[in-house]
Design an enzyme around this catalytic site. Structure first.
Site, mmCIF file in Angstrom:
data_model
loop_
_atom_site.group_PDB
_atom_site.id
_atom_site.type_symbol
_atom_site.label_atom_id
_atom_site.label_comp_id
_atom_site.label_asym_id
_atom_site.label_seq_id
_atom_site.Cartn_x
_atom_site.Cartn_y
_atom_site.Cartn_z
ATOM 1 N N ASP A 121 0.742 -1.078 0.092
ATOM 2 C CA ASP A 121 0.091 -0.085 -0.097
ATOM 3 C C ASP A 121 0.869 1.392 0.062
ATOM 4 O O ASP A 121 0.388 2.349 0.250
ATOM 5 C CB ASP A 121 -0.899 0.129 1.159
ATOM 6 C CG ASP A 121 -2.249 -0.474 0.890
ATOM 7 O OD1 ASP A 121 -2.428 -1.071 -0.090
ATOM 8 O OD2 ASP A 121 -3.049 -0.528 1.852
ATOM 9 N N CYS A 175 -16.474 -13.093 -12.668
ATOM 10 C CA CYS A 175 -17.692 -13.316 -12.014
ATOM 11 C C CYS A 175 -18.733 -13.735 -12.974
ATOM 12 O O CYS A 175 -19.762 -14.106 -12.161
ATOM 13 C CB CYS A 175 -18.020 -11.888 -11.468
ATOM 14 S SG CYS A 175 -16.735 -11.241 -10.370
ATOM 15 N N CYS A 185 -24.888 -3.468 -2.982
ATOM 16 C CA CYS A 185 -24.117 -2.184 -2.487
ATOM 17 C C CYS A 185 -25.176 -0.975 -1.820
ATOM 18 O O CYS A 185 -26.042 -0.831 -2.628
ATOM 19 C CB CYS A 185 -23.361 -1.893 -3.664
ATOM 20 S SG CYS A 185 -22.594 -0.096 -3.237
ATOM 21 N N CYS A 202 -18.148 4.991 -2.199
ATOM 22 C CA CYS A 202 -18.046 3.825 -1.253
ATOM 23 C C CYS A 202 -18.158 3.869 0.178
ATOM 24 O O CYS A 202 -17.234 5.039 0.723
ATOM 25 C CB CYS A 202 -16.785 3.202 -1.740
ATOM 26 S SG CYS A 202 -16.475 1.559 -0.662
ATOM 27 N N CYS A 227 -16.377 -1.080 5.350
ATOM 28 C CA CYS A 227 -17.693 -1.494 4.898
ATOM 29 C C CYS A 227 -17.375 -3.050 4.096
ATOM 30 O O CYS A 227 -16.454 -3.025 3.323
ATOM 31 C CB CYS A 227 -18.656 -0.830 3.735
ATOM 32 S SG CYS A 227 -19.999 -1.617 3.361
ATOM 33 N N CYS A 230 -20.076 -6.082 -0.001
ATOM 34 C CA CYS A 230 -19.899 -6.590 -1.184
ATOM 35 C C CYS A 230 -18.928 -7.784 -1.147
ATOM 36 O O CYS A 230 -19.286 -8.640 -2.001
ATOM 37 C CB CYS A 230 -19.340 -5.531 -2.318
ATOM 38 S SG CYS A 230 -17.636 -4.849 -1.734
ATOM 39 N N CYS A 234 -20.606 -11.963 -1.444
ATOM 40 C CA CYS A 234 -19.909 -12.472 -2.831
ATOM 41 C C CYS A 234 -19.939 -14.271 -2.389
ATOM 42 O O CYS A 234 -19.492 -14.677 -1.467
ATOM 43 C CB CYS A 234 -18.527 -12.164 -2.688
ATOM 44 S SG CYS A 234 -17.598 -13.073 -4.167
#
Length: 325
Positions: A121, A175, A185, A202, A227, A230, A234
């Protein structure tokens, strides 16, 4: 044994079983996507402004020959006990943990005669795209990186090395027709075409912003940091294997602390608790502010004891916006 095989074997010996290799090169195929996102103001404040820095690893290591992408899983069942925080934030700070393991690999690469630098990061390169090129998974419709073994509950890290190592091939998977995350979402930001995803909306990003609009305060809906919606919906995460890295198990205070404890936290407690987690990087006041919003959402109106502990003008402003209108 070739150097690539030696590096994989060493990584396996320290618990890392998901990694891949790709040629160090400029990723010029991404220029048009970045230009489009910049033009439409889809870029969030944490992203690098200059496109050249995002696509050119030679600005980081001029003699780079190979980029190694490494995925380290963080999911533990116990982490589900923590409310209001994303699962990736409840253990030790992944920046430090992942960097520790990558530096071990870098040290081994140097023993093999190469130069190596590790990043978690802290570089502008497109880490999910690089991981895709390395063949360790694919980017889902929610923009998380998904691996076969650990789903999207992983941290990515990169090593650029001067060693010339054979590249892996991307996997042929995506996907498909699944749109569960798009429908789930709460901000309706996810689109079939991922380039259209505006992550300024987001909730994970909004919980980390310094300044919030009234609409954003409402949208947080009690979240303190991040959060997971999502990811939690999945299907590819339903059978995600639990992490073998104990560092990412929920720290005790993450399970035990009440909202009131976070609102009243002092500098010393913050340093000894939340500063040790990845949610601490934005500072104490962001957590206090979001805890105040959570307190408001719980319809708790006994605020006298809270007000007397507020000594930050920033927090005072949000306190007044929430409780004194």
């Amino acid at each position: 044994m070739k150097n690539k095989e030696k590096i994989i074997k060493f990584a396996n010996s320290i618990g890392i079983d998901t990694m891949g290799f790709t040629k160090c090169r400029k990723f010029e195929e991404l220029i048009s996507e970045y230009e489009y996102r910049n033009l439409n103001r889809f870029k969030v404040e944490f992203e690098e402004e200059e496109i050249e820095k995002r696509i050119n690893p030679f600005l980081i290591m001029e003699e780079g020959k190979t980029i190694i992408s490494i995925a380290i899983p963080y999911f533990h069942e116990d982490n589900k006990k923590v409310n209001n925080f994303s699962k990736y934030t409840v253990g030790e700070d992944y920046h430090l943990v992942v960097k520790k393991y990558l530096q071990l690999i870098c040290g081994y690469i140097e023993e093999l005669g190469g130069r190596a630098e590790a990043f978690v990061d802290n570089n502008p390169l497109p880490e999910r795209y690089i991981a895709y090129l390395c063949g360790i998974g694919f980017v889902g419709k929610n923009n998380t990186f998904i691996t076969e073994k650990y789903g999207s509950y992983i941290f990515l890290g990169e090593i650029i090395t001067s060693l010339n190592l054979a590249s892996d091939e991307p996997i042929d998977k995506d996907c498909g027709e699944c749109n569960i995350c798009i429908k789930a979402c709460p901000q309706s930001l996810l689109k079939e075409n991922k380039i259209e995803n505006n992550f300024n909306k987001c909730l994970s990003y909004i919980t980390q912003k310094k300044e919030l609009s009234d609409d954003e305060i409402k949208s947080i809906n009690g979240r303190i940091f991040g959060c997971d919606i999502c990811q939690d919906v999945c299907p590819l995460n339903k059978n995600a294997i639990e992490s073998n890295f104990s560092e990412f198990k929920a720290l005790p205070f993450m399970v035990e602390d009440k909202i009131e404890n976070i609102i009243a936290i002092n500098n010393n407690d913050f340093k000894n608790k939340y500063k040790k987690c990845s949610c601490g990087w934005r500072g104490k006041n962001i957590l206090i502010r979001n805890a105040l919003i959570k307190y408001k959402h719980k319809n708790k109106m006994d605020v006298d004891n809270i007000e007397k502990n507020i000594n930050s003008p920033y927090i005072k402003d949000y306190y007044n916006r929430l409780f004194k209108r």
